[in-house]
Design a protein around this motif. Structure first.
Motif, PDB file in Angstrom:
ATOM      1  N   ARG A 224      -7.886  -6.652  -0.619  1.00 16.85           N
ATOM      2  CA  ARG A 224      -8.496  -5.387  -1.208  1.00 16.85           C
ATOM      3  C   ARG A 224      -9.824  -5.019  -1.063  1.00 16.85           C
ATOM      4  N   PHE A 225     -10.678  -5.914  -0.985  1.00 16.56           N
ATOM      5  CA  PHE A 225     -12.046  -5.587  -0.661  1.00 16.56           C
ATOM      6  C   PHE A 225     -12.489  -5.557   0.941  1.00 16.56           C
ATOM      7  N   GLU A 226     -11.670  -5.537   1.525  1.00 18.28           N
ATOM      8  CA  GLU A 226     -12.031  -6.029   3.087  1.00 18.28           C
ATOM      9  C   GLU A 226     -11.017  -4.774   3.925  1.00 18.28           C
ATOM     10  N   LYS A 227     -10.008  -5.300   4.520  1.00 20.44           N
ATOM     11  CA  LYS A 227      -9.072  -4.473   5.448  1.00 20.44           C
ATOM     12  C   LYS A 227      -7.644  -4.551   4.556  1.00 20.44           C
ATOM     13  N   LEU A 228      -7.462  -3.529   3.762  1.00 17.77           N
ATOM     14  CA  LEU A 228      -6.475  -3.473   2.862  1.00 17.77           C
ATOM     15  C   LEU A 228      -5.045  -3.563   3.488  1.00 17.77           C
ATOM     16  N   THR A 229      -4.115  -4.336   3.065  1.00 21.08           N
ATOM     17  CA  THR A 229      -2.677  -4.085   3.682  1.00 21.08           C
ATOM     18  C   THR A 229      -1.903  -4.029   2.444  1.00 21.08           C
ATOM     19  N   GLN A 230      -0.616  -3.399   2.593  1.00 21.69           N
ATOM     20  CA  GLN A 230       0.299  -3.118   1.455  1.00 21.69           C
ATOM     21  C   GLN A 230       1.622  -3.418   2.093  1.00 21.69           C
ATOM     22  N   THR A 231       2.309  -4.341   1.337  1.00 19.33           N
ATOM     23  CA  THR A 231       3.822  -4.522   1.927  1.00 19.33           C
ATOM     24  C   THR A 231       4.598  -4.404   0.750  1.00 19.33           C
ATOM     25  N   LEU A 232       5.802  -3.622   1.010  1.00 13.79           N
ATOM     26  CA  LEU A 232       6.795  -3.177  -0.420  1.00 13.79           C
ATOM     27  C   LEU A 232       8.050  -4.112  -0.034  1.00 13.79           C
ATOM     28  N   PHE A 233       8.440  -4.772  -1.061  1.00 12.36           N
ATOM     29  CA  PHE A 233       9.665  -5.555  -1.275  1.00 12.36           C
ATOM     30  C   PHE A 233      10.380  -5.094  -2.336  1.00 12.36           C
ATOM     31  N   PHE A 234      11.791  -5.535  -2.287  1.00 12.29           N
ATOM     32  CA  PHE A 234      12.795  -5.243  -3.558  1.00 12.29           C
ATOM     33  C   PHE A 234      12.626  -6.649  -4.223  1.00 12.29           C
ATOM     34  N   GLU A 235      13.256  -6.841  -5.384  1.00 19.54           N
ATOM     35  CA  GLU A 235      13.074  -8.076  -6.148  1.00 19.54           C
ATOM     36  C   GLU A 235      13.711  -9.311  -5.599  1.00 19.54           C
ATOM     37  N   ASP A 236      14.703  -9.198  -4.427  1.00 19.34           N
ATOM     38  CA  ASP A 236      15.147 -10.202  -3.775  1.00 19.34           C
ATOM     39  C   ASP A 236      14.258 -10.552  -2.664  1.00 19.34           C
ATOM     40  N   TRP A 237      13.341  -9.940  -2.732  1.00 16.80           N
ATOM     41  CA  TRP A 237      12.316 -10.165  -1.450  1.00 16.80           C
ATOM     42  C   TRP A 237      12.609  -9.625  -0.233  1.00 16.80           C
TER      43      TRP A 237
ATOM     44  N   VAL B  68      13.585  -2.462  -9.429  1.00 23.24           N
ATOM     45  CA  VAL B  68      12.166  -2.866  -9.207  1.00 23.24           C
ATOM     46  C   VAL B  68      11.843  -3.133  -7.643  1.00 23.24           C
ATOM     47  N   PHE B  69      10.604  -2.376  -7.372  1.00 27.62           N
ATOM     48  CA  PHE B  69      10.147  -2.935  -6.022  1.00 27.62           C
ATOM     49  C   PHE B  69       8.623  -3.296  -6.267  1.00 27.62           C
ATOM     50  N   ILE B  70       8.080  -4.179  -5.070  1.00 31.89           N
ATOM     51  CA  ILE B  70       6.921  -4.978  -5.396  1.00 31.89           C
ATOM     52  C   ILE B  70       6.051  -4.530  -4.264  1.00 31.89           C
ATOM     53  N   GLN B  71       4.719  -4.336  -4.892  1.00 34.77           N
ATOM     54  CA  GLN B  71       3.748  -3.839  -3.654  1.00 34.77           C
ATOM     55  C   GLN B  71       3.031  -5.060  -3.620  1.00 34.77           C
ATOM     56  N   VAL B  72       2.783  -5.574  -2.463  1.00 32.35           N
ATOM     57  CA  VAL B  72       1.845  -6.750  -2.202  1.00 32.35           C
ATOM     58  C   VAL B  72       0.643  -6.298  -1.501  1.00 32.35           C
ATOM     59  N   MET B  73      -0.354  -6.402  -1.988  1.00 34.66           N
ATOM     60  CA  MET B  73      -1.866  -5.954  -1.445  1.00 34.66           C
ATOM     61  C   MET B  73      -2.746  -7.050  -1.160  1.00 34.66           C
TER      62      MET B  73
ATOM     63  N   PHE C  86       5.858 -12.691   3.889  1.00 32.50           N
ATOM     64  CA  PHE C  86       7.416 -12.407   4.033  1.00 32.50           C
ATOM     65  C   PHE C  86       8.085 -13.718   3.449  1.00 32.50           C
ATOM     66  N   THR C  87       7.309 -14.838   3.044  1.00 30.00           N
ATOM     67  CA  THR C  87       8.348 -15.994   2.255  1.00 30.00           C
ATOM     68  C   THR C  87       7.955 -15.736   0.617  1.00 30.00           C
ATOM     69  N   THR C  88       9.133 -15.710   0.147  1.00 32.58           N
ATOM     70  CA  THR C  88       9.512 -15.650  -1.202  1.00 32.58           C
ATOM     71  C   THR C  88       8.643 -16.648  -2.020  1.00 32.58           C
ATOM     72  N   PRO C  89       7.897 -15.956  -2.876  1.00 35.48           N
ATOM     73  CA  PRO C  89       6.968 -16.643  -3.635  1.00 35.48           C
ATOM     74  C   PRO C  89       7.776 -17.663  -4.708  1.00 35.48           C
ATOM     75  N   LYS C  90       7.259 -18.791  -5.055  1.00 41.58           N
ATOM     76  CA  LYS C  90       8.506 -19.802  -5.825  1.00 41.58           C
ATOM     77  C   LYS C  90       8.227 -19.496  -7.096  1.00 41.58           C
ATOM     78  N   GLU C  91       7.280 -18.690  -7.704  1.00 42.56           N
ATOM     79  CA  GLU C  91       7.039 -18.038  -8.731  1.00 42.56           C
ATOM     80  C   GLU C  91       7.714 -16.756  -9.037  1.00 42.56           C
ATOM     81  N   LEU C  92       8.277 -16.325  -8.280  1.00 40.05           N
ATOM     82  CA  LEU C  92       9.001 -14.841  -8.413  1.00 40.05           C
ATOM     83  C   LEU C  92       9.942 -14.770  -9.411  1.00 40.05           C
ATOM     84  N   PRO C  93      10.726 -15.631  -9.881  1.00 38.43           N
ATOM     85  CA  PRO C  93      11.561 -15.439 -11.092  1.00 38.43           C
ATOM     86  C   PRO C  93      10.624 -15.314 -12.417  1.00 38.43           C
ATOM     87  N   GLU C  94       9.462 -15.930 -12.540  1.00 38.14           N
ATOM     88  CA  GLU C  94       8.794 -16.088 -13.644  1.00 38.14           C
ATOM     89  C   GLU C  94       8.169 -14.642 -13.638  1.00 38.14           C
TER      90      GLU C  94
END
Length: 312
Positions: free
Chosen positions: A198-211, A190-195, A230-238
């Motif tokens: 999206r409709f303004e100044k787009l940034t994208q940061t890539l993480f692995f599943e352990d953040w 798994v890798f996760i693309q956080v955008m 860069f703070t792990t979302p509390k909902e990440l496991p779900e």
């Protein structure tokens, strides 16, 4: 820098080639422009090659997954209705009267394409005639011809109006879970693309599943510098559980998720992200991710959906 007239002529020539080139030449030309080599369709090994193979030789199930209306059936039967974005209306033609029945804020999007979306924060501040024209123009477009992602041709064009997931008038961050299934007995990669923006100044940061930060990126990518990303979302496991369950039958699937008011929603499912245009830095990650992409894919010609959503 090319003069504007020359640039416009160049673009017209490119569009003409895209429309008229025979299939083998079209895909090889586009792949070479993007990746600087020819695509190995016989034995694809790179991530980009496998995506191009899907574009050229799609399984029937891909049309269902890419259809933003019918994909709700698969999402409901696999992870439950609680992860569906509430919707107001689905139609195959948009009229001014439709907007009268909608709440003040909503999202309008085409089900048979990518990027044809409009967020309406307050319909009373919009030109509804222009919105009607825009939506009906979407319905006339055959998105499968743009980059020859053939599975889009199997989707009945419709417009869906959904609840707008807004915070202070802006959409939430987009969490794109790229799930690779190598085969029976292996854990998903798994890798996760956080955008953001999206409709303004787009940034994208890539993480692995352990953040942890992924050691690769996209050539076109600009990463966010905001600390909260860069703070792990509390909902990440779900979120991981949802994405892995939805992608389980496939060698690869991108599952787009949103967090809003303490809930998680599935935005869409994508089988050919960016129409094969992802270019990785360092470039060897194209081959590395390709090795995680289960292949060949043994997909059913139809899908046992189970209980269907009550959609028109």
């Amino acid at each position: 820098m090319l003069p504007l007239k020359v640039l416009a002529l160049y673009r017209k020539v490119q569009k003409l080639l895209d429309r008229t080139l025979p299939e083998p030449l079209f895909y090889q030309r586009r792949y070479f422009i993007l990746h600087g080599r020819f695509c190995n369709f016989r034995e694809p090994k790179r991530f980009s090659e496998k995506i191009f193979h899907r574009m050229r030789y799609p399984a029937p199930i891909f049309s269902l997954l890419a259809d933003k209306v019918r994909a709700r059936e698969y999402i409901e039967s696999t992870v439950g209705t609680q992860y569906l974005v509430p919707y107001y209306l689905v139609c195959d033609r948009v009229t001014l009267e439709i907007f009268e029945s909608l709440p003040d804020s909503f999202v309008m999007k085409a089900n048979h394409s990518s990027g044809q979306i409009k967020i309406i924060a307050n319909k009373h501040k919009e030109n509804l005639q222009e919105l009607t024209h825009k939506a009906n123009n979407w319905l006339e477009k055959d998105f499968s011809k743009l980059f020859r992602e053939k599975h889009y041709a199997g989707i009945q064009p419709r417009v869906i109006f959904e609840k707008a997931l807004l915070c202070n008038g802006k959409p939430p961050n987009d969490y794109k879970f790229h799930i690779f299934n190598c085969g029976p007995g292996s854990s998903p990669y798994v890798f996760i693309q956080v955008m953001q923006g999206r409709f303004e100044k787009l940034t994208q940061t890539l993480f692995f599943e352990d953040w942890s930060i992924a050691p690769f990126n996209y050539i076109e990518n600009g990463s966010s510098q905001e600390p909260h990303i860069f703070t792990t979302p509390k909902e990440l496991p779900e979120m991981l559980e949802i994405a892995k369950r939805l992608s389980a039958p496939f060698g690869y699937l991108r599952v787009d998720l949103y967090r809003h008011d303490g809930k998680i929603y599935v935005g869409e499912l994508t089988v050919t992200p960016a129409a094969g245009a992802y270019r990785f830095l360092p470039p060897e990650w194209d081959l590395m991710l390709g090795s995680k992409f289960g292949w060949p894919e043994d997909l059913p010609p139809a899908w046992p959906i189970g209980k269907l959503c009550n959609l028109p």
